[in-house]
Each structure stands twice: as C-alpha cells, then as structure tokens.
Write a protein that holds these residues in place. Structure first.
Motif, PDB file in Angstrom:
ATOM      1  N   ALA A 170      -2.331  -0.900   5.434  1.00 46.01           N
ATOM      2  CA  ALA A 170      -1.136  -1.143   4.845  1.00 46.01           C
ATOM      3  C   ALA A 170      -1.297  -1.718   3.361  1.00 46.01           C
ATOM      4  O   ALA A 170      -0.729  -2.703   2.930  1.00 46.01           O
ATOM      5  CB  ALA A 170      -0.376  -2.418   5.549  1.00 46.01           C
ATOM      6  N   GLY A 171      -2.070  -1.038   2.644  1.00 45.50           N
ATOM      7  CA  GLY A 171      -2.479  -1.142   1.242  1.00 45.50           C
ATOM      8  C   GLY A 171      -3.627  -1.957   0.997  1.00 45.50           C
ATOM      9  O   GLY A 171      -4.260  -1.996  -0.050  1.00 45.50           O
ATOM     10  N   ALA A 172      -4.068  -2.597   1.956  1.00 44.64           N
ATOM     11  CA  ALA A 172      -5.648  -3.314   1.843  1.00 44.64           C
ATOM     12  C   ALA A 172      -6.942  -2.847   2.567  1.00 44.64           C
ATOM     13  O   ALA A 172      -6.450  -1.393   3.081  1.00 44.64           O
ATOM     14  CB  ALA A 172      -5.610  -4.673   2.997  1.00 44.64           C
ATOM     15  N   ASP A 173      -7.710  -3.141   2.410  1.00 42.20           N
ATOM     16  CA  ASP A 173      -9.244  -2.459   2.671  1.00 42.20           C
ATOM     17  C   ASP A 173      -9.328  -2.178   4.165  1.00 42.20           C
ATOM     18  O   ASP A 173      -9.261  -3.120   5.019  1.00 42.20           O
ATOM     19  CB  ASP A 173     -10.217  -3.265   2.024  1.00 42.20           C
ATOM     20  CG  ASP A 173     -11.716  -2.298   2.089  1.00 42.20           C
ATOM     21  OD1 ASP A 173     -11.691  -1.516   2.859  1.00 42.20           O
ATOM     22  OD2 ASP A 173     -12.496  -2.919   1.285  1.00 42.20           O
ATOM     23  N   ALA A 174      -9.686  -1.049   4.594  1.00 42.65           N
ATOM     24  CA  ALA A 174      -9.699  -0.556   5.906  1.00 42.65           C
ATOM     25  C   ALA A 174     -11.319  -0.414   6.147  1.00 42.65           C
ATOM     26  O   ALA A 174     -11.544   0.094   7.326  1.00 42.65           O
ATOM     27  CB  ALA A 174      -8.858   0.666   6.459  1.00 42.65           C
ATOM     28  N   THR A 175     -12.150  -0.708   5.374  1.00 42.83           N
ATOM     29  CA  THR A 175     -13.501  -0.491   5.702  1.00 42.83           C
ATOM     30  C   THR A 175     -13.932  -1.338   6.725  1.00 42.83           C
ATOM     31  O   THR A 175     -13.623  -2.606   6.938  1.00 42.83           O
ATOM     32  CB  THR A 175     -14.357  -1.048   4.454  1.00 42.83           C
ATOM     33  OG1 THR A 175     -14.007  -0.234   3.351  1.00 42.83           O
ATOM     34  CG2 THR A 175     -15.872  -0.844   4.890  1.00 42.83           C
TER      35      THR A 175
ATOM     36  N   GLU B 269       5.975  -2.743   6.803  1.00 41.78           N
ATOM     37  CA  GLU B 269       5.477  -4.126   6.537  1.00 41.78           C
ATOM     38  C   GLU B 269       4.814  -4.045   4.999  1.00 41.78           C
ATOM     39  O   GLU B 269       4.657  -5.236   4.463  1.00 41.78           O
ATOM     40  CB  GLU B 269       4.529  -4.151   7.613  1.00 41.78           C
ATOM     41  CG  GLU B 269       3.012  -3.527   7.330  1.00 41.78           C
ATOM     42  CD  GLU B 269       1.923  -3.794   8.544  1.00 41.78           C
ATOM     43  OE1 GLU B 269       1.218  -4.535   8.215  1.00 41.78           O
ATOM     44  OE2 GLU B 269       2.125  -3.437   9.477  1.00 41.78           O
ATOM     45  N   ASN B 270       4.523  -2.882   4.389  1.00 40.84           N
ATOM     46  CA  ASN B 270       4.137  -3.011   3.044  1.00 40.84           C
ATOM     47  C   ASN B 270       5.275  -3.052   2.038  1.00 40.84           C
ATOM     48  O   ASN B 270       5.551  -2.157   1.543  1.00 40.84           O
ATOM     49  CB  ASN B 270       3.415  -1.524   3.075  1.00 40.84           C
ATOM     50  CG  ASN B 270       2.414  -1.692   1.595  1.00 40.84           C
ATOM     51  OD1 ASN B 270       2.339  -2.511   0.852  1.00 40.84           O
ATOM     52  ND2 ASN B 270       1.420  -0.478   1.506  1.00 40.84           N
ATOM     53  N   THR B 271       5.542  -4.461   1.951  1.00 39.98           N
ATOM     54  CA  THR B 271       6.685  -4.630   1.016  1.00 39.98           C
ATOM     55  C   THR B 271       6.571  -4.431  -0.258  1.00 39.98           C
ATOM     56  O   THR B 271       7.250  -4.085  -1.145  1.00 39.98           O
ATOM     57  CB  THR B 271       7.141  -6.057   1.239  1.00 39.98           C
ATOM     58  OG1 THR B 271       6.103  -6.883   1.159  1.00 39.98           O
ATOM     59  CG2 THR B 271       7.672  -6.447   2.696  1.00 39.98           C
ATOM     60  N   ALA B 272       5.142  -4.663  -0.944  1.00 43.02           N
ATOM     61  CA  ALA B 272       4.755  -4.423  -2.132  1.00 43.02           C
ATOM     62  C   ALA B 272       4.754  -2.923  -2.594  1.00 43.02           C
ATOM     63  O   ALA B 272       5.402  -2.674  -3.726  1.00 43.02           O
ATOM     64  CB  ALA B 272       3.344  -4.864  -2.287  1.00 43.02           C
ATOM     65  N   ALA B 273       4.512  -2.143  -1.645  1.00 47.82           N
ATOM     66  CA  ALA B 273       4.501  -0.573  -2.010  1.00 47.82           C
ATOM     67  C   ALA B 273       6.226  -0.187  -1.898  1.00 47.82           C
ATOM     68  O   ALA B 273       6.556   0.461  -2.852  1.00 47.82           O
ATOM     69  CB  ALA B 273       3.858   0.259  -0.818  1.00 47.82           C
ATOM     70  N   ARG B 274       6.912  -1.051  -1.300  1.00 46.43           N
ATOM     71  CA  ARG B 274       8.181  -0.447  -1.117  1.00 46.43           C
ATOM     72  C   ARG B 274       9.038  -0.850  -2.389  1.00 46.43           C
ATOM     73  O   ARG B 274       9.998  -0.315  -2.949  1.00 46.43           O
ATOM     74  CB  ARG B 274       9.091  -1.411   0.069  1.00 46.43           C
ATOM     75  CG  ARG B 274      10.584  -1.105  -0.038  1.00 46.43           C
ATOM     76  CD  ARG B 274      11.068   0.398   0.324  1.00 46.43           C
ATOM     77  NE  ARG B 274      12.464   0.488  -0.013  1.00 46.43           N
ATOM     78  CZ  ARG B 274      13.435   0.420   0.833  1.00 46.43           C
ATOM     79  NH1 ARG B 274      13.000   0.169   2.188  1.00 46.43           N
ATOM     80  NH2 ARG B 274      14.585   0.800   0.671  1.00 46.43           N
ATOM     81  N   SER B 275       8.669  -2.146  -2.899  1.00 45.26           N
ATOM     82  CA  SER B 275       9.081  -2.498  -4.478  1.00 45.26           C
ATOM     83  C   SER B 275       8.805  -1.659  -5.472  1.00 45.26           C
ATOM     84  O   SER B 275       9.560  -1.157  -6.264  1.00 45.26           O
ATOM     85  CB  SER B 275       8.767  -3.808  -4.753  1.00 45.26           C
ATOM     86  OG  SER B 275       9.061  -4.787  -3.945  1.00 45.26           O
ATOM     87  N   PHE B 276       7.552  -0.919  -5.416  1.00 41.86           N
ATOM     88  CA  PHE B 276       7.141   0.016  -6.196  1.00 41.86           C
ATOM     89  C   PHE B 276       7.868   1.228  -6.022  1.00 41.86           C
ATOM     90  O   PHE B 276       8.353   1.706  -7.159  1.00 41.86           O
ATOM     91  CB  PHE B 276       5.559   0.265  -6.043  1.00 41.86           C
ATOM     92  CG  PHE B 276       5.225   1.391  -6.699  1.00 41.86           C
ATOM     93  CD1 PHE B 276       4.753   1.701  -7.939  1.00 41.86           C
ATOM     94  CD2 PHE B 276       4.740   2.644  -6.053  1.00 41.86           C
ATOM     95  CE1 PHE B 276       4.434   2.679  -8.731  1.00 41.86           C
ATOM     96  CE2 PHE B 276       4.374   3.960  -6.604  1.00 41.86           C
ATOM     97  CZ  PHE B 276       4.048   3.516  -8.034  1.00 41.86           C
TER      98      PHE B 276
ATOM     99  N   ALA C 168      12.095   6.109  13.777  1.00 44.09           N
ATOM    100  CA  ALA C 168      11.171   6.111  12.865  1.00 44.09           C
ATOM    101  C   ALA C 168      10.033   5.026  13.129  1.00 44.09           C
ATOM    102  O   ALA C 168       8.898   5.221  12.533  1.00 44.09           O
ATOM    103  CB  ALA C 168      11.741   5.611  11.428  1.00 44.09           C
ATOM    104  N   GLY C 169      10.152   4.331  14.270  1.00 46.40           N
ATOM    105  CA  GLY C 169       8.985   3.452  14.557  1.00 46.40           C
ATOM    106  C   GLY C 169       8.692   2.302  13.503  1.00 46.40           C
ATOM    107  O   GLY C 169       9.414   1.900  12.910  1.00 46.40           O
ATOM    108  N   PRO C 170       7.321   2.127  13.353  1.00 46.70           N
ATOM    109  CA  PRO C 170       6.832   1.360  12.074  1.00 46.70           C
ATOM    110  C   PRO C 170       6.889   1.987  10.635  1.00 46.70           C
ATOM    111  O   PRO C 170       6.725   1.169   9.872  1.00 46.70           O
ATOM    112  CB  PRO C 170       5.482   1.227  12.441  1.00 46.70           C
ATOM    113  CG  PRO C 170       5.024   2.517  12.986  1.00 46.70           C
ATOM    114  CD  PRO C 170       6.131   2.961  13.843  1.00 46.70           C
ATOM    115  N   LEU C 171       7.506   2.972  10.603  1.00 52.21           N
ATOM    116  CA  LEU C 171       7.570   3.881   9.261  1.00 52.21           C
ATOM    117  C   LEU C 171       9.066   3.715   8.474  1.00 52.21           C
ATOM    118  O   LEU C 171       9.820   3.564   9.346  1.00 52.21           O
ATOM    119  CB  LEU C 171       7.291   5.129   9.332  1.00 52.21           C
ATOM    120  CG  LEU C 171       5.887   5.501   9.909  1.00 52.21           C
ATOM    121  CD1 LEU C 171       5.569   6.963   9.663  1.00 52.21           C
ATOM    122  CD2 LEU C 171       4.751   4.807   8.777  1.00 52.21           C
TER     123      LEU C 171
END
Length: 216
Positions: free
Chosen positions: A37-42, A181-188, A202-205
C-alpha cells in the motif's frame, strides 16, 4: 539489489526516459519497496520477485514502449508502465508471460493460504484485469516511486509521460486500480484529474479513470 544513492560525481537532477532492459532489476526493487500500500514490502513474501513478476515484469516484457523510468544517474528510482488495451494485454499475459514465471509461483491448490499464495492466485488469473464497467477506459497503468522522490513533481511528470504515449497508441481513456486504504495515493490521483469509476464488487480496490489527453 539494494538502492544505492548516487555519488557526488554521479549526482544530477533525475530525468525521465524510456525503459531499457538493464533497468529491470531496479524496477523490480522499486516495485517491491512500494508494494505494501505504498510502503516497503521487502520480506513480506518468500520470493522477493513475486510482486515484480505480477505488477512490473509483464509490462516490461509485453509493452516496453509504454514503460518509463525516473533515472537518478545510477539507476531507476521510479517508474510508470501499463498498456493501451487491457483486454489484449490480459490475453498476452496468459499466453506469453505466465509460462515464463509460473514455475516460480505455482497456483495455489485450493483456497489460497497466506500472502504468497494470495498473490500467486492473482498471477495465475490475468483475466481479473478485465473488469466490467471499465470498457470505456481501455488503457491502465501502474506508477511507483521510492519515497525520497515522492512529492517532488516526478510522479506527475511520469504520469503525464505515460498518458501521452498511451494516447499516441490509440487509447483515449485510462484507468487504474488502487487499494482504497492508500489515501495518499488517492490524493495524488485526484490532483491529476482522475475521478472514481463505479465498479460492482470492487473489494478492497477503488478504480479511477481519466482522459489520456493532457494540456502539455
């Protein structure tokens, strides 16, 4: 491969350019480091290339002319990629991409168990990209940047670069799917003229769309 900031000798203003095959590893790294969700998935998945094999590799292989990177002087630190025709791309994904990576990420036997199997299930169902209600938005895209390059205008420049290329390829409208849930991306995306598209189940999208026409 871990991201290494450019040395003083190599440092220059990042530039946007077309994807090159030598960018593949750094594109995969950016994908992995922004996949939660925009954060590191490593470390979230057993195979560090899993997310790249789903959300980056097929575009690099099948439509490299619609892939662009942000180059900091040493490697790609962001990218935008996609397709001008989602239905055509999904068919090519099954025919030409899935056989290349399926052995690394087997389809789950039954109901997916755990994050690796959940993502592998997506890999093995490229038809999921063809969503009812999006027929008027045939193109779609993915865009990601490392955190140090966000909120600096590079995302906007990358996205406009893709829109222009998609329009030249014949696509008049484009969509994207993002985790709600990725509200920062939505604002962009809101700032760049995207609007929400009503999609059943649409489920979680959340699905967003806009014209590929730009003012630039």
């Amino acid at each position: 491969m871990l991201y290494q900031p450019p040395t003083d000798r190599a440092r220059r203003a990042p530039l946007i350019r077309g994807y090159l095959p030598t960018d593949r590893a750094s594109v995969y790294e950016v994908c992995r480091r922004t996949a939660a969700a925009g954060a590191d998935a490593t470390g979230h998945y057993r195979d560090p290339d899993l997310m790249g094999d789903i959300f980056a590799g097929p575009y690099l292989q099948l439509e490299p002319e619609l892939a662009f990177v942000l180059d900091d002087g040493t490697q790609a630190v962001g990218y935008v990629l996609g397709t001008s025709d989602t239905a055509r791309f999904a068919a090519a994904f099954r025919r030409a991409w899935l056989p290349r990576v399926a052995h690394r990420h087997p389809a789950p036997d039954g109901r997916p168990s755990g994050p690796d199997e959940e993502m592998a299930a997506l890999l093995h169902l490229p038809e999921r990209m063809v969503v009812p209600g999006l027929e008027e938005y045939p193109a779609h895209l993915h865009i990601d940047l490392l955190p140090a390059y966000q909120r600096s205008g590079y995302g906007r420049a990358l996205l406009l670069t893709f829109l222009g290329a998609a329009r030249r390829s014949g696509a008049r409208q484009v969509h994207l799917g993002m985790l709600t849930e990725n509200t920062a991306a939505r604002s962009f995306y809101d700032r760049l003229g995207f609007h929400e598209i009503a999609v059943p189940d649409a489920g979680p999208l959340t699905y967003l769309g806009r014209s590929t026409e730009t003012d630039d």
